[in-house]
Scaffold this motif. Structure first.
Motif, PDB file in Angstrom:
ATOM      1  N   GLU A 254      -3.453  -4.681  10.028  1.00 19.25           N
ATOM      2  CA  GLU A 254      -2.042  -4.567  10.389  1.00 19.25           C
ATOM      3  C   GLU A 254      -1.349  -5.921  10.288  1.00 19.25           C
ATOM      4  O   GLU A 254      -0.187  -5.995   9.834  1.00 19.25           O
ATOM      5  CB  GLU A 254      -1.906  -4.004  11.789  1.00 19.25           C
ATOM      6  N   LYS A 257      -0.851  -6.536   6.676  1.00 20.14           N
ATOM      7  CA  LYS A 257       0.237  -5.672   6.194  1.00 20.14           C
ATOM      8  C   LYS A 257       1.594  -6.211   6.655  1.00 20.14           C
ATOM      9  O   LYS A 257       2.564  -6.258   5.881  1.00 20.14           O
ATOM     10  CB  LYS A 257       0.014  -4.258   6.698  1.00 20.14           C
ATOM     11  N   LYS A 260       2.391  -9.231   4.622  1.00 15.84           N
ATOM     12  CA  LYS A 260       2.895  -8.860   3.296  1.00 15.84           C
ATOM     13  C   LYS A 260       4.317  -8.314   3.381  1.00 15.84           C
ATOM     14  O   LYS A 260       5.174  -8.656   2.552  1.00 15.84           O
ATOM     15  CB  LYS A 260       1.981  -7.830   2.665  1.00 15.84           C
ATOM     16  N   GLU A 261       4.503  -7.451   4.400  1.00 12.63           N
ATOM     17  CA  GLU A 261       5.861  -6.903   4.545  1.00 12.63           C
ATOM     18  C   GLU A 261       6.857  -8.004   4.872  1.00 12.63           C
ATOM     19  O   GLU A 261       8.000  -7.987   4.405  1.00 12.63           O
ATOM     20  CB  GLU A 261       5.851  -5.841   5.649  1.00 12.63           C
TER      21      GLU A 261
END
Length: 354
Positions: A254, A257, A260-261
């Motif tokens: 998470e 992620k 990256k987001e």
């Protein structure tokens, strides 16, 4: 007559001596029963008496009874005392019966001897009367009536003596029968006590074996329960470790992620929806623009035209990043067949998005 008085005196002395002896035996037995501790006395009270002691009549000496090791030993001692007392009472009763029998036997013997002597005396007097001729007839008749009455009395005394002798014999038989019955009863009680002791020992052995088995079963059950708890704790620890590891991996995934987001959001924030284009030429008219476009398309480039106030702008692209567009620019500039060394990168937004 003097002999008869002696027999009566002897019988009275025997009766008096027997009564005194019997009274002494009974008083002695009663005194022993009074001084002996009662069987119904509670064990706790006896133990307290053993601890504290009992003062004597002078108040200077104490009689300490032996302290029993446990309740069972105390009960056994009480039972032995009870048996001893019963034995002493039975012996006293038997001794009293013997003295009573002796007394009655003496009375019977004295009565029988007195009757025999009296009968002999009467016979002697009757013979003397029959041999004498100087006694008047009326005196003879009177004397004979007296002799008959005396003979009757002697016969009655003989019967009484015989009856007493029978009673003495019956008393002896009763005492013997009672003694035998007591012996049989003692033998039966001893056998019953033996069987009871064997039964108690067997029951105690069975109870001990049962308690031992129950203790062993409880120990095994406790060991199994402990092993089960340890296995459950181990499984739970492994599950917790696995869950923690998965949670850590999930958290990292998470985080990656989100990173990256966040990077994508940053790029979108910084670059937005820009289209990076490589402008290769600005043609004065449409024909020149079409010729340059055909030459680039022949090389595989995607060409876009845009009309401006100064002419037709010819661009290659679009590219999503400035780096990609700059790479394309360098490639075009390096191609000598195109002769477009003056190409440059621009930030171009289509008219419909402006």
């Amino acid at each position: 007559m003097a002999m008869n008085n002696k027999q009566r005196l002897f019988g009275g002395v025997v009766l008096l001596g027997g009564g005194v002896l019997l009274a002494a035996i009974l008083l002695k037995g009663q005194h022993q029963d009074d001084t002996r501790p009662p069987l119904t006395q509670p064990v706790e009270q006896r133990v307290e008496q053993n601890l504290n002691g009992e003062a004597s009549a002078t108040g200077e000496q104490f009689d300490l009874q032996p302290l029993a090791v446990d309740v069972e030993t105390e009960r056994r001692l009480l039972e032995e005392q009870r048996k001893a007392r019963e034995k002493a009472v039975a012996e006293q009763e038997q001794l009293a019966a013997q003295y009573l029998a002796m007394q009655q036997q003496a009375e019977a013997d004295a009565a029988r001897k007195a009757a025999e002597e009296h009968a002999a005396l009467l016979a002697s007097r009757q013979a003397q009367m029959q041999s004498s001729d100087n006694i008047p007839p009326e005196l003879v008749e009177s004397e004979q009536s007296k002799l008959a009455a005396a003979q009757k009395t002697a016969d009655e005394k003989a019967k009484i003596a015989e009856q007493k002798a029978k009673e003495v014999e019956k008393l002896k038989q009763d005492a013997e029968a009672k003694r035998k019955a007591n012996e049989v009863e003692k033998a039966k009680k001893a056998e019953a006590d033996k069987r009871q002791a064997e039964a108690d020992a067997k029951a105690k052995k069975e109870a001990d074996e049962k308690a031992k088995k129950e203790a062993e079963a409880k120990r095994k059950a406790d060991a199994e329960e402990k092993a089960k708890q340890e296995a459950e704790e181990k499984r739970k620890a492994e599950a917790d470790a696995k869950a923690k590891k998965e949670a850590e991996a999930k958290r990292k995934a998470e985080d990656e992620k989100k990173a990256k987001e966040a990077e994508k959001a940053r790029q979108l924030l910084e670059e937005g929806d820009k289209n990076w284009m490589v402008q290769v030429a600005l043609a004065a008219n449409q024909a020149n623009a079409d010729a340059v476009t055909a030459k680039l398309q022949a090389k595989g480039y995607k060409v876009t035209q845009s009309k401006t106030t100064k002419g037709v702008r010819i661009m290659v692209g679009p590219s999503k990043s400035r780096e990609a567009a700059d790479t394309t620019r360098k490639k075009i500039a390096a191609d000598s067949s195109l002769n477009m060394k003056s190409a440059w990168v621009i930030d171009w937004v289509p008219l419909d998005q402006r």
